[in-house]
Design a protein around this motif. Structure first.
Motif, PDB file in Angstrom:
ATOM      1  N   THR A  35      46.153  46.073  39.449  1.00  0.00           N
ATOM      2  CA  THR A  35      45.374  44.824  39.444  1.00  0.00           C
ATOM      3  C   THR A  35      46.186  43.655  39.993  1.00  0.00           C
ATOM      4  O   THR A  35      45.629  42.714  40.563  1.00  0.00           O
ATOM      5  N   TYR A  38      46.198  44.175  43.967  1.00  0.00           N
ATOM      6  CA  TYR A  38      44.897  43.785  44.524  1.00  0.00           C
ATOM      7  C   TYR A  38      44.305  42.695  43.618  1.00  0.00           C
ATOM      8  O   TYR A  38      43.253  42.884  42.991  1.00  0.00           O
ATOM      9  N   SER A  39      44.985  41.588  43.543  1.00  0.00           N
ATOM     10  CA  SER A  39      44.669  40.548  42.561  1.00  0.00           C
ATOM     11  C   SER A  39      43.321  39.877  42.783  1.00  0.00           C
ATOM     12  O   SER A  39      42.752  39.302  41.859  1.00  0.00           O
ATOM     13  N   GLY A  40      42.784  39.941  43.984  1.00  0.00           N
ATOM     14  CA  GLY A  40      41.502  39.285  44.234  1.00  0.00           C
ATOM     15  C   GLY A  40      40.305  40.139  43.881  1.00  0.00           C
ATOM     16  O   GLY A  40      39.156  39.701  44.051  1.00  0.00           O
ATOM     17  N   GLN A  41      40.527  41.354  43.393  1.00  0.00           N
ATOM     18  CA  GLN A  41      39.435  42.294  43.120  1.00  0.00           C
ATOM     19  C   GLN A  41      39.173  42.396  41.620  1.00  0.00           C
ATOM     20  O   GLN A  41      40.082  42.225  40.803  1.00  0.00           O
ATOM     21  N   SER A  42      37.932  42.713  41.277  1.00  0.00           N
ATOM     22  CA  SER A  42      37.567  42.852  39.864  1.00  0.00           C
ATOM     23  C   SER A  42      38.155  44.135  39.290  1.00  0.00           C
ATOM     24  O   SER A  42      38.373  45.115  40.010  1.00  0.00           O
ATOM     25  N   GLU A  43      38.389  44.124  37.986  1.00  0.00           N
ATOM     26  CA  GLU A  43      38.930  45.308  37.323  1.00  0.00           C
ATOM     27  C   GLU A  43      37.935  46.462  37.362  1.00  0.00           C
ATOM     28  O   GLU A  43      38.336  47.632  37.346  1.00  0.00           O
ATOM     29  N   THR A  44      36.646  46.150  37.419  1.00  0.00           N
ATOM     30  CA  THR A  44      35.632  47.204  37.497  1.00  0.00           C
ATOM     31  C   THR A  44      35.780  47.995  38.790  1.00  0.00           C
ATOM     32  O   THR A  44      35.736  49.239  38.789  1.00  0.00           O
ATOM     33  N   ILE A  45      35.952  47.281  39.907  1.00  0.00           N
ATOM     34  CA  ILE A  45      36.124  47.949  41.197  1.00  0.00           C
ATOM     35  C   ILE A  45      37.410  48.765  41.210  1.00  0.00           C
ATOM     36  O   ILE A  45      37.442  49.909  41.678  1.00  0.00           O
TER      37      ILE A  45
END
Length: 395
Positions: A35, A38-45
């Protein structure tokens, strides 16, 4: 060419199994680091990036069995390990998330072929007296890989970040691929004629209507519905009273019982009634939890009972399926149902807990183990009878 000792063959294939489990573990145990990368992405993705392998296994499980039966288990395993090595080394460059997700889909195909081809090869390459022990060892690959990764990953990430961890896994896969090429004889290639073409849908119907294929697959579904889900939901089930070490120790207890008690029983008894016995013991412990609750002792007893299902779950495949192609299909179906159980077990258990915190989990577990008893006792006996009839007729 001289055939290597069964222990060397089994340990070499076990290396491949650890690599396959590592395809899950390398991201599961380092999810926080993922996480951050890829800090700009949601944890769900990003959670989907971890579970994509399970989705591939669920959709294509039996297809993998067909592929292995067509091209041969050794060839499929070598190709799967090579693909897995390339995907990990690609991921180690930490590409954009869409590219990373694509690599996980391809890695899912690699994982699936490994978990279908390797136990098929173990059943082909080991003599009857060693086969139950070898397949019991194989059944532990997932838990052992997760435990090892959980111990090693923090140090590796501290040295070189997530890239080093994923790259190290790629090297492991490459080494396992070379080891398979060197150790496994070229003669261990069993294929089926390609003249008859059958639709994948029809093959699914036929497979699950065949007792020898359906029995281990449905039993594994009942087992995987509860194994990961109970571990995940332990803080809820124990109302926060479980010691922090219980989540780590419970699967290790299961592995230890499988490699000791499980191997000892399977050296004297066929695998089909051992799977049934395991489900019966699981049901007994579940009834105990209704009385005393999910305590440290009852949880450890449950995982000890599940060890018999784990140890005999793979060993039953060659005992009720006569040839390598059918065993490959059975292992494919087992992988398919295992992925279904892993994907659906946790949300189902949490859902019934929220509806009825005491009775809900009890009903969920007792239904899973009750169906497991019925499947392995009723359908399993039909599979054993079919094998006995085949032996008598000399087919």
């Amino acid at each position: 060419m001289r055939t290597p000792h069964p222990l060397l063959l089994t340990l070499t294939l076990y290396l491949a199994g650890l690599g396959a489990a590592g395809q899950f573990a390398k991201l599961a145990v380092s999810f926080v680091t993922l996480t951050q990368v890829y800090s700009g992405q949601s944890e769900t993705i990003l959670g989907l990036a971890v579970s994509l392998i399970s989705l591939v296994g669920l959709v294509l499980g039996l297809v993998a069995g067909i592929v292995v039966s067509r091209i041969g288990a050794r060839r499929a395993l070598v190709a799967a390990l090579a693909l897995g090595a390339v995907m990990s080394l690609w991921q180690a460059m930490l590409p954009s998330l869409p590219v990373f997700m694509l690599s996980r889909v391809l890695e899912g195909a690699s994982h699936l072929l490994i978990v279908v081809a390797a136990p098929t090869l173990i059943a082909e390459a080991t003599p009857d007296r060693y086969r139950p022990a070898a397949l019991t060892l194989w059944s532990t690959f997932f838990g052992v890989a997760f435990a090892l990764t959980a111990v090693i990953a923090p140090w590796v990430i501290a040295q070189g970040g997530l890239s080093l961890l994923i790259g190290a896994h790629g090297v492991w896969m490459a080494v396992a691929c070379v080891a398979i090429l060197l150790v496994l004889p070229q003669s261990i290639i069993t294929t089926v004629p390609s003249g008859v073409q059958v639709s994948v849908w029809h093959r699914h119907i036929t497979a699950y209507a065949t007792p020898g294929i359906a029995t281990p697959a449905l039993a594994w579904l009942c087992y995987t519905l509860t194994f990961v889900s109970v571990l995940t939901a332990l803080p809820l089930l124990t109302e926060g009273d479980a010691p922090t070490w219980l989540t780590a120790i419970a699967p290790l207890v299961s592995i230890a019982v499988a490699l000791t008690v499980g191997v000892a029983i399977l050296s004297r008894r066929p695998a089909q009634p051992v799977v049934t016995l395991g489900f019966v013991l699981c049901a007994v412990v579940t009834i105990l939890t209704l009385v005393v609750g999910f305590t440290t002792l009852s949880v450890l007893l449950l995982f000890a009972a599940m060890a018999l299902v784990q140890s005999a779950g793979f060993a039953v495949v060659p005992q009720i399926n006569a040839d390598a192609p059918t065993r490959a299909l059975a292992n494919g179906a087992l992988a398919q149902m295992g992925n279904l159980g892993n994907l659906s077990g946790t949300p189902l258990l949490i859902a019934v807990y929220q509806g009825a915190p005491v009775l809900g989990p009890f009903l969920f577990l007792i239904m899973a183990y009750g169906v497991g008893i019925l499947v392995t006792w009723l359908i399993g006996r039909r599979a054993v009878a079919a094998m006995d009839e085949r032996r008598v007729s000399g087919v």
